[in-house]
Design a protein around this motif. Structure first.
Motif, PDB file in Angstrom:
ATOM      1  N   HIS A  35      -2.873  -3.672   6.267  1.00 44.64           N
ATOM      2  CA  HIS A  35      -1.983  -3.308   5.208  1.00 44.64           C
ATOM      3  C   HIS A  35      -1.678  -4.638   4.309  1.00 44.64           C
ATOM      4  CE1 HIS A  35       0.938  -3.944   8.053  1.00 44.64           C
ATOM      5  NE2 HIS A  35       1.615  -4.442   7.214  1.00 44.64           N
ATOM      6  N   ASN A  68       5.074 -13.803   4.584  1.00 44.96           N
ATOM      7  CA  ASN A  68       4.249 -12.920   3.984  1.00 44.96           C
ATOM      8  C   ASN A  68       4.517 -12.956   2.633  1.00 44.96           C
ATOM      9  OD1 ASN A  68       3.456 -12.363   6.803  1.00 44.96           O
ATOM     10  ND2 ASN A  68       3.329 -10.066   6.455  1.00 44.96           N
ATOM     11  N   ASP A 128       2.294  -6.097   2.738  1.00 46.27           N
ATOM     12  CA  ASP A 128       3.539  -5.579   2.497  1.00 46.27           C
ATOM     13  C   ASP A 128       3.938  -5.479   0.889  1.00 46.27           C
ATOM     14  OD1 ASP A 128       3.716  -5.905   5.215  1.00 46.27           O
ATOM     15  OD2 ASP A 128       4.580  -7.611   5.519  1.00 46.27           O
ATOM     16  N   PHE A 188      12.129  -7.551   5.293  1.00 44.10           N
ATOM     17  CA  PHE A 188      11.298  -7.178   4.013  1.00 44.10           C
ATOM     18  C   PHE A 188      12.253  -7.336   2.870  1.00 44.10           C
ATOM     19  CE2 PHE A 188       9.169  -4.651   7.414  1.00 44.10           C
ATOM     20  CZ  PHE A 188       7.948  -4.926   7.191  1.00 44.10           C
ATOM     21  N   HIS A 208      -2.884  -7.968   6.442  1.00 47.58           N
ATOM     22  CA  HIS A 208      -2.619  -8.472   7.868  1.00 47.58           C
ATOM     23  C   HIS A 208      -2.568  -6.961   8.649  1.00 47.58           C
ATOM     24  CE1 HIS A 208       1.183  -7.772   5.983  1.00 47.58           C
ATOM     25  NE2 HIS A 208       1.547  -7.177   7.134  1.00 47.58           N
TER      26      HIS A 208
HETATM   27 FE   LIG Z   1       3.267  -5.951   7.347  1.00 48.32          FE
END
Ligand SMILES: [Fe+2]
Ligand SMILES: C=C1C[C@]23C[C@@]1(O)CC[C@H]2[C@@]12CC[C@H](O)[C@@](C)(C(=O)O1)[C@H]2[C@@H]3C(=O)O
Ligand SMILES: O=C(O)CCC(=O)C(=O)O
Length: 318
Positions: free
Chosen positions: A191, A230, A193, A264, A248
């Motif tokens: 997926h 990320n 993020d 996140f 990832h």
């Molecule tokens: Fe992730």
């Protein structure tokens, strides 16, 4: 003991891991900026070292996580839906993982601490300290990115996650070992993020892999003293496609338990997701239409883990 490298699934290729950029945040500023921009354009992923978060803050958070996952299942389930085992999201995705997914604002951490730790002040304090520290690192990186892209307001990205209404989350993923005969070694499937930026730290156990091209996987060497960064979908949109959100996944390890802690950084729900004017030119017109984080989150949660939801927001899509 020699640890086996992850088994390729079907026609997948596992490439060597030494191509992954490592940025020393205490390095020379111009060099740091260049490296961050290059890595974000080419990979949407890099590691940072010398990030300034104390070992104590990290170790205490990690200990709180391991203590939580060591509890009996009946107690962990009391924390549902923040706690989940094998299910990822609500649309049928499964993985060899159990997790704790917490809203990263202080009042939510206090609230959930009551449920999962009988309001143990240690738990609450450890989670808030780690979250605050990692948010600072995320903001520093986002400001360096903006500067590197020539955006006049260097706080354009970081101000979204600093906002009191920011929808940022903290996720602890716990992957018990699975021996190689087990049919599924995928802990957390492929997926990207959805948010702006993810800062992920894991213990000294391999598992994370990034993909630059379909079917080609690069394992990320574990380094507990480093943080993985990320680029998320929202940052891809806000850089008008200059940076790419990285696909990832996390594999289970054959011998050891892995735990990752991912922050996140997300905008407030009502924030408009739009690239700053300097990144939209006649030569590079806007690739995406304007939408809010609430719109994106809604689309994300209606789709499967591996779906490329960013496509729905392309400028030429109706
Ligand atoms: Fe992730
Ligand atoms: C299957 C899903 C789980 C997820 C929401 C989604 O519908 C698609 C994106 C998933 C993801 C991946 C990154 C983060 O771990 C996460 C918290 C996020 O924001 O998007 C998860 C979501 C989740 O586990 O709820
Ligand atoms: O555990 C990992 O290394 C990856 C976890 C992840 O990708 C996520 O939580 O979104």
């Amino acid at each position: 003991m020699v640890l086996a490298s992850p088994k390729p699934i079907r026609n997948e290729t596992i490439l060597p891991s030494d191509v992954i950029p490592i940025v020393d945040l205490k390095g020379e500023r111009c060099e740091v900026i260049k490296q961050i921009v290059k890595a974000s354009e080419e990979y949407g992923f890099f590691k940072v070292i010398n990030h300034g978060i104390s070992d104590e803050t990290i170790d205490k958070m990690e200990e709180a996580g391991f203590n939580f996952f060591a509890k009996p299942m009946s107690q962990k389930k009391q924390a549902s839906p923040a706690y989940g085992c094998k299910n990822i999201g609500f649309n049928g995705d499964i993985g060899e993982v159990e997790y704790l997914l917490l809203n990263a604002n202080t009042s939510s951490i206090a609230q959930i601490s009551k449920t999962i730790s009988n309001d143990d002040p240690n738990f609450r304090y450890r989670v808030s300290s780690y979250t605050e520290a990692v948010k600072e690192v995320a903001c520093e990186i986002l400001e360096l990115m903006a500067e590197g892209l020539g955006v006049p307001d260097t706080k354009v990205f970081s101000s979204l996650i600093k906002d009191i209404e920011s929808d940022s989350v903290l996720r602890l993923n716990h992957y018990p070992p699975k021996d190689k005969s087990h049919s599924n070694n995928v802990g957390f499937g492929e997926h990207s993020d959805p948010q702006i930026l993810t800062i992920l730290r894991s213990n000294d156990v391999s598992g994370l892999q990034i993909s630059l091209q379909h079917g080609l996987w690069i394992p990320v060497n574990p380094d507990p003293s480093a943080l993985c960064v990320n680029v998320g979908d929202v940052l891809e949109v806000m850089t008008n496609g200059r940076f790419v959100s990285v696909r990832h996944r996390a594999m289970t390890n054959s011998y050891k338990t892995r735990m990752s802690m991912a922050y996140f950084g997300a905008p407030p729900l009502n924030a408009s997701i739009v690239a700053p004017p300097v990144l939209v030119t006649p030569h590079r017109p806007s690739l995406f239409r304007t939408f809010t984080w609430a719109d994106y989150k809604k689309a994300t949660y209606s789709l499967r883990l591996g779906d490329t939801r960013i496509q729905l927001f392309r400028a030429n899509m109706s």
